[in-house]
Design a protein around this motif. Structure first.
Motif, PDB file in Angstrom:
ATOM      1  N   THR A 241       0.848  -1.191   0.000  1.00  0.00           N
ATOM      2  CA  THR A 241       0.000   0.000   0.000  1.00  0.00           C
ATOM      3  C   THR A 241       0.881   1.237   0.000  1.00  0.00           C
ATOM      4  O   THR A 241       2.051   1.170   0.375  1.00  0.00           O
ATOM      5  N   ILE A 242       0.320   2.343  -0.422  1.00  0.00           N
ATOM      6  CA  ILE A 242       0.989   3.637  -0.333  1.00  0.00           C
ATOM      7  C   ILE A 242       0.581   4.251   1.002  1.00  0.00           C
ATOM      8  O   ILE A 242      -0.612   4.241   1.359  1.00  0.00           O
ATOM      9  N   SER A 243       1.537   4.746   1.754  1.00  0.00           N
ATOM     10  CA  SER A 243       1.224   5.370   3.042  1.00  0.00           C
ATOM     11  C   SER A 243       0.142   6.429   2.872  1.00  0.00           C
ATOM     12  O   SER A 243       0.140   7.207   1.908  1.00  0.00           O
TER      13      SER A 243
ATOM     14  N   GLU B 252      -0.164   8.924   4.738  1.00  0.00           N
ATOM     15  CA  GLU B 252       0.363  10.209   5.205  1.00  0.00           C
ATOM     16  C   GLU B 252       0.885  11.034   4.035  1.00  0.00           C
ATOM     17  O   GLU B 252       1.503  10.496   3.119  1.00  0.00           O
ATOM     18  N   SER B 253       0.669  12.345   4.093  1.00  0.00           N
ATOM     19  CA  SER B 253       1.173  13.235   3.036  1.00  0.00           C
ATOM     20  C   SER B 253       2.517  13.846   3.423  1.00  0.00           C
ATOM     21  O   SER B 253       3.276  14.294   2.569  1.00  0.00           O
ATOM     22  N   GLU B 254       2.815  13.864   4.726  1.00  0.00           N
ATOM     23  CA  GLU B 254       4.107  14.344   5.217  1.00  0.00           C
ATOM     24  C   GLU B 254       4.693  13.264   6.113  1.00  0.00           C
ATOM     25  O   GLU B 254       3.956  12.459   6.694  1.00  0.00           O
ATOM     26  N   TRP B 255       6.019  13.262   6.223  1.00  0.00           N
ATOM     27  CA  TRP B 255       6.694  12.245   7.041  1.00  0.00           C
ATOM     28  C   TRP B 255       6.094  12.220   8.449  1.00  0.00           C
ATOM     29  O   TRP B 255       6.144  13.220   9.170  1.00  0.00           O
ATOM     30  N   PRO B 256       5.516  11.073   8.852  1.00  0.00           N
ATOM     31  CA  PRO B 256       4.848  11.010  10.151  1.00  0.00           C
ATOM     32  C   PRO B 256       5.771  10.631  11.315  1.00  0.00           C
ATOM     33  O   PRO B 256       5.352  10.650  12.466  1.00  0.00           O
ATOM     34  N   GLY B 257       6.982  10.214  10.995  1.00  0.00           N
ATOM     35  CA  GLY B 257       7.911   9.731  12.025  1.00  0.00           C
ATOM     36  C   GLY B 257       8.029   8.223  11.957  1.00  0.00           C
ATOM     37  O   GLY B 257       7.163   7.531  11.412  1.00  0.00           O
ATOM     38  N   ASP B 258       9.139   7.717  12.498  1.00  0.00           N
ATOM     39  CA  ASP B 258       9.425   6.271  12.438  1.00  0.00           C
ATOM     40  C   ASP B 258       8.325   5.434  13.079  1.00  0.00           C
ATOM     41  O   ASP B 258       7.876   4.441  12.504  1.00  0.00           O
ATOM     42  N   GLN B 259       7.884   5.823  14.284  1.00  0.00           N
ATOM     43  CA  GLN B 259       6.884   5.021  14.983  1.00  0.00           C
ATOM     44  C   GLN B 259       5.552   5.016  14.250  1.00  0.00           C
ATOM     45  O   GLN B 259       4.897   3.983  14.124  1.00  0.00           O
ATOM     46  N   ALA B 260       5.149   6.140  13.724  1.00  0.00           N
ATOM     47  CA  ALA B 260       3.865   6.230  13.028  1.00  0.00           C
ATOM     48  C   ALA B 260       3.867   5.404  11.742  1.00  0.00           C
ATOM     49  O   ALA B 260       2.880   4.723  11.433  1.00  0.00           O
TER      50      ALA B 260
ATOM     51  N   ARG C 143      12.741   8.040   6.023  1.00  0.00           N
ATOM     52  CA  ARG C 143      12.319   9.437   5.873  1.00  0.00           C
ATOM     53  C   ARG C 143      12.778   9.995   4.532  1.00  0.00           C
ATOM     54  O   ARG C 143      12.012  10.671   3.828  1.00  0.00           O
ATOM     55  N   GLU C 144      14.036   9.721   4.169  1.00  0.00           N
ATOM     56  CA  GLU C 144      14.578  10.221   2.896  1.00  0.00           C
ATOM     57  C   GLU C 144      13.744   9.711   1.723  1.00  0.00           C
ATOM     58  O   GLU C 144      13.378  10.472   0.821  1.00  0.00           O
ATOM     59  N   ALA C 145      13.439   8.410   1.726  1.00  0.00           N
ATOM     60  CA  ALA C 145      12.647   7.832   0.642  1.00  0.00           C
ATOM     61  C   ALA C 145      11.251   8.443   0.610  1.00  0.00           C
ATOM     62  O   ALA C 145      10.722   8.780  -0.448  1.00  0.00           O
ATOM     63  N   PHE C 146      10.642   8.578   1.776  1.00  0.00           N
ATOM     64  CA  PHE C 146       9.297   9.136   1.877  1.00  0.00           C
ATOM     65  C   PHE C 146       9.251  10.541   1.278  1.00  0.00           C
ATOM     66  O   PHE C 146       8.333  10.896   0.537  1.00  0.00           O
ATOM     67  N   GLU C 147      10.258  11.334   1.598  1.00  0.00           N
ATOM     68  CA  GLU C 147      10.286  12.717   1.104  1.00  0.00           C
ATOM     69  C   GLU C 147      10.591  12.797  -0.385  1.00  0.00           C
ATOM     70  O   GLU C 147      10.359  13.825  -1.010  1.00  0.00           O
ATOM     71  N   GLN C 148      11.080  11.675  -0.960  1.00  0.00           N
ATOM     72  CA  GLN C 148      11.294  11.593  -2.410  1.00  0.00           C
ATOM     73  C   GLN C 148      10.106  10.904  -3.086  1.00  0.00           C
ATOM     74  O   GLN C 148      10.202  10.475  -4.222  1.00  0.00           O
ATOM     75  N   PHE C 149       8.994  10.768  -2.360  1.00  0.00           N
ATOM     76  CA  PHE C 149       7.733  10.188  -2.841  1.00  0.00           C
ATOM     77  C   PHE C 149       7.780   8.676  -3.073  1.00  0.00           C
ATOM     78  O   PHE C 149       6.976   8.137  -3.814  1.00  0.00           O
ATOM     79  N   ASP C 150       8.720   7.986  -2.422  1.00  0.00           N
ATOM     80  CA  ASP C 150       8.703   6.521  -2.376  1.00  0.00           C
ATOM     81  C   ASP C 150       8.060   6.155  -1.046  1.00  0.00           C
ATOM     82  O   ASP C 150       8.729   6.045  -0.026  1.00  0.00           O
ATOM     83  N   ARG C 151       6.751   5.990  -1.071  1.00  0.00           N
ATOM     84  CA  ARG C 151       5.994   5.845   0.182  1.00  0.00           C
ATOM     85  C   ARG C 151       5.321   4.484   0.331  1.00  0.00           C
ATOM     86  O   ARG C 151       4.408   4.316   1.136  1.00  0.00           O
ATOM     87  N   GLU C 152       5.760   3.509  -0.444  1.00  0.00           N
ATOM     88  CA  GLU C 152       5.094   2.204  -0.425  1.00  0.00           C
ATOM     89  C   GLU C 152       5.521   1.375   0.783  1.00  0.00           C
ATOM     90  O   GLU C 152       6.675   1.383   1.197  1.00  0.00           O
TER      91      GLU C 152
END
Length: 196
Positions: free
Chosen positions: A119-121, A123-131, A166-175
Motif C-alpha cells: 500500500t501507499i502510506s 500520510e502526506s508528510e513524514w509522520p515519524g518512524d513510529q507512526a 524518511r529520505e525515501a518518503f520525502e522523495q515520494f517513495d511511500r510504499e
C-alpha cells in the motif's frame, strides 16, 4: 535511497531437532554401557572370551527416496527495494535495518518470505518512524487473513514489512510492503490460501 525492514515479534518455535539429538545420544550411551557391563562380567567369570559387538541381520539394499531431497537453490537477484511487488519471493532472513536492495528469488524454490500485500502510506508528510511502523503493522495485520485464509492469531505463519525511510518518503517513495514467512524455516511455492 533505502527502505527499512522492520521484523515483528516472532512466535515461539519448539526446538525439536535438539530434543531428537539428545534422545539419540542417550540411546548410544545405553548400548555402550551394556557392552562394557558384559565385558566386565566375562572378565569376572574368568572367561577369555569377550563378547563381540551386537550384530544386526543383513538387510537388503534400500532404494533411496529422492523425493525428500531438497531442490537445488534457485538463483537470487538483488533488486532495488522499491522494485519488489506482491507475489515476489525473497531470501531476506538475514536483513536488518535499512536496505537499498533485497534478494529476489523464484517462488518455486525454497525462500524466506513472500510479499503478500502493499500500500501507499496514507500520510502526506513524514509522520515519524513510529507512526510509519504502526501504519505498516496495522495494514499488514489486516491483509494477513485475506491472503493466508485464517486470522493471524490462528496461523503458524508470521509477517513483517518493509517501510520507507524518511529520505525515501520525502522523495515520494511511500510504499509499504508486507511479507509472510514461516518462522525458522523456508517455504516453497506461495502461501496464498494456506489456511494454517
Amino acid at each position: 535511497m533505502s527502505i527499512r525492514f522492520a521484523p515483528t515479534a516472532k512466535k515461539a518455535v519448539a526446538g525439536l531437532a535438539i530434543a531428537g539429538a539428545v534422545v539419540s545420544a542417550s540411546g548410544c550411551g545405553a548400548i555402550l554401557s551394556n557392552l562394557q557391563e558384559a565385558t566386565q562380567r566375562a572378565e569376572d567369570q574368568g572367561s577369555d572370551s569377550v563378547p563381540s559387538e551386537p550384530t544386526t541381520p543383513a538387510e537388503e539394499p534400500v532404494e533411496e527416496d529422492t523425493s525428500l531431497e531438497s531442490p537445488p537453490p534457485a538463483e537470487e537477484e538483488d533488486v532495488a527495494a522499491f522494485d519488489i511487488a506482491v507475489g515476489d519471493c525473497l531470501n531476506d532472513e538475514s536483513i536488518q535495518g535499512e536496505v537499498s536492495e533485497v534478494p529476489l528469488t523464484d517462488c518455486s524454490a525454497p525462500h524466506d518470505s513472500e510479499v503478500y500485500a502493499s500500500t501507499i502510506s496514507a500520510e502526506s508528510e513524514w509522520p515519524g518512524d513510529q507512526a510509519i511502523t504502526d501504519e505498516a503493522d496495522q495494514f499488514c495485520l489486516d491483509e494477513f487473513a485475506t491472503f493466508i485464509g485464517v486470522p493471524y492469531e490462528q496461523s503458524v505463519y508470521d509477517f513483517s514489512y518493509y517501510t520507507p525511510t524518511r529520505e525515501a518518503f520525502e522523495q515520494f517513495d511511500r510504499e509499504i510492503y508486507c511479507v509472510v514467512y514461516s518462522p525458522g524455516e523456508q517455504t516453497t511455492g506461495t502461501l496464498s490460501g494456506a489456511a494454517s
